[in-house]
Motif scaffolding. Structure first.
Motif, mmCIF file in Angstrom:
data_model
loop_
_atom_site.group_PDB
_atom_site.id
_atom_site.type_symbol
_atom_site.label_atom_id
_atom_site.label_comp_id
_atom_site.label_asym_id
_atom_site.label_seq_id
_atom_site.Cartn_x
_atom_site.Cartn_y
_atom_site.Cartn_z
ATOM 1 N N PHE A 136 -11.249 -4.574 59.071
ATOM 2 C CA PHE A 136 -12.340 -5.485 58.711
ATOM 3 C C PHE A 136 -12.714 -5.384 57.239
ATOM 4 N N VAL A 137 -12.784 -4.172 56.712
ATOM 5 C CA VAL A 137 -13.068 -4.003 55.281
ATOM 6 C C VAL A 137 -11.909 -4.543 54.456
ATOM 7 N N ASP A 138 -10.681 -4.205 54.862
ATOM 8 C CA ASP A 138 -9.492 -4.706 54.165
ATOM 9 C C ASP A 138 -9.464 -6.234 54.163
ATOM 10 N N LEU A 139 -9.750 -6.837 55.317
ATOM 11 C CA LEU A 139 -9.701 -8.294 55.449
ATOM 12 C C LEU A 139 -10.751 -8.965 54.577
ATOM 13 N N GLU A 140 -11.936 -8.426 54.560
ATOM 14 C CA GLU A 140 -12.997 -9.007 53.734
ATOM 15 C C GLU A 140 -12.595 -9.004 52.257
ATOM 16 N N LYS A 141 -12.067 -7.880 51.791
ATOM 17 C CA LYS A 141 -11.627 -7.792 50.390
ATOM 18 C C LYS A 141 -10.461 -8.739 50.106
ATOM 19 N N ARG A 198 -9.700 -11.531 51.680
ATOM 20 C CA ARG A 198 -10.190 -12.924 51.699
ATOM 21 C C ARG A 198 -10.924 -13.265 50.411
ATOM 22 N N GLN A 199 -11.671 -12.316 49.872
ATOM 23 C CA GLN A 199 -12.345 -12.556 48.590
ATOM 24 C C GLN A 199 -11.321 -12.740 47.476
ATOM 25 N N LEU A 200 -10.256 -11.977 47.545
ATOM 26 C CA LEU A 200 -9.198 -12.034 46.545
ATOM 27 C C LEU A 200 -8.359 -13.307 46.671
ATOM 28 N N ARG A 201 -8.066 -13.720 47.897
ATOM 29 C CA ARG A 201 -7.234 -14.895 48.182
ATOM 30 C C ARG A 201 -7.946 -15.777 49.213
ATOM 31 N N PRO A 202 -8.994 -16.524 48.787
ATOM 32 C CA PRO A 202 -9.812 -17.277 49.735
ATOM 33 C C PRO A 202 -9.057 -18.332 50.549
ATOM 34 N N GLY A 203 -7.963 -18.854 50.053
ATOM 35 C CA GLY A 203 -7.231 -19.875 50.788
ATOM 36 C C GLY A 203 -6.072 -19.357 51.621
ATOM 37 N N MET A 239 -1.038 -6.974 53.564
ATOM 38 C CA MET A 239 -1.234 -6.222 54.799
ATOM 39 C C MET A 239 -2.659 -5.666 54.834
ATOM 40 N N VAL A 240 -3.383 -5.929 55.924
ATOM 41 C CA VAL A 240 -4.727 -5.382 56.108
ATOM 42 C C VAL A 240 -4.770 -4.681 57.465
ATOM 43 N N GLY A 241 -5.410 -3.532 57.509
ATOM 44 C CA GLY A 241 -5.465 -2.784 58.764
ATOM 45 C C GLY A 241 -4.108 -2.267 59.209
ATOM 46 N N ILE A 242 -3.214 -2.063 58.235
ATOM 47 C CA ILE A 242 -1.869 -1.542 58.512
ATOM 48 C C ILE A 242 -1.582 -0.414 57.520
ATOM 49 N N PRO A 243 -2.380 0.653 57.548
ATOM 50 C CA PRO A 243 -2.192 1.717 56.561
ATOM 51 C C PRO A 243 -0.960 2.585 56.834
ATOM 52 N N LEU A 244 -0.597 2.754 58.090
ATOM 53 C CA LEU A 244 0.515 3.627 58.500
ATOM 54 C C LEU A 244 0.420 5.016 57.868
ATOM 55 N N SER A 245 -0.786 5.539 57.816
ATOM 56 C CA SER A 245 -1.037 6.893 57.314
ATOM 57 C C SER A 245 -1.153 7.839 58.504
ATOM 58 N N THR A 246 -0.663 9.064 58.342
ATOM 59 C CA THR A 246 -0.729 10.022 59.450
ATOM 60 C C THR A 246 -2.168 10.363 59.829
ATOM 61 N N SER A 247 -3.092 10.174 58.906
ATOM 62 C CA SER A 247 -4.497 10.477 59.187
ATOM 63 C C SER A 247 -5.217 9.319 59.880
#
Length: 187
Positions: free
Chosen positions: A23-28, A30-35, A117-125
């Motif tokens: 959700f945080v990734d998506l908001e940022k 969308r602000q960066l690429r509104p269309g 990619m948003v919400g796809i960090p693929l981090s072990t943590s």
């Protein structure tokens, strides 16, 4: 019967995964690429409105994805996935990796010039679903082992080395370390 997707897109796309950062990734993004067109993987349309096209690699998901979304969606999968699929992608049949990673490759195959990619960090943590993800019992459910994540990280590096990831960026985690953030993002 699944068919070939004939539409060629252009411009930016945002592909949403199921990690808590989505959700945080998506908001940022969308602000960066509104269309930008917003796409998803697996059950993500059940938590994010407006997604019309999704990617899945799972036979077990394909039968319930429309029900989870609660609205009409188009389901895309690599050739050979059985179940309720609208479009098959022959060129992605041999691709390996997480649903989010191969979903980003799918978005590139659709013709998008830039895929974020948003919400796809693929981090072990970061191995739990978002608490809003329909497939998660309360948000504390592990979707992968550390070994799964390490294997997916290896595939991320493999796809990049093979030159398949040009124009793919990520907002967070390991994938951001490998692909970098989208141009213009200020932290």
């Amino acid at each position: 019967m699944p068919q070939r997707y004939e539409v060629q897109h252009e411009g930016p796309a945002i592909i949403c995964g199921s990690a808590p950062s989505v959700f945080v990734d998506l908001e940022k993004a969308r602000q960066l690429r509104p269309g930008a067109v917003v796409l998803g993987v697996n059950e993500v349309p059940g938590m994010i409105d407006g997604i019309e096209h999704i990617w899945t690699q799972h036979n077990n998901y394909s039968k319930t994805l429309r029900q989870v979304a609660g609205r009409p969606i188009y389901i895309h999968a690599r050739a050979g996935i059985m179940g309720d699929v609208d479009y098959w992608w022959e060129e992605l049949a041999g691709m390996k990796g997480s649903s989010g990673m191969v979903g980003a490759l799918w978005a590139k195959a659709m013709g998008f010039d830039e895929v974020i990619m948003v919400g796809i960090p693929l981090s072990t943590s970061e191995r739990v679903y978002s608490e809003k993800y329909p497939g998660s019992p309360g948000g504390d459910h592990l979707f992968a082992t550390e070994n799964n994540i390490l294997g997916w990280q290896e595939m991320v590096r493999h796809h990049k080395k093979q030159g398949r990831t040009e124009g793919i960026y990520s907002m967070s985690g390991y994938t951001r370390q490998i692909f970098g953030p989208p141009p213009g993002l200020e932290d």
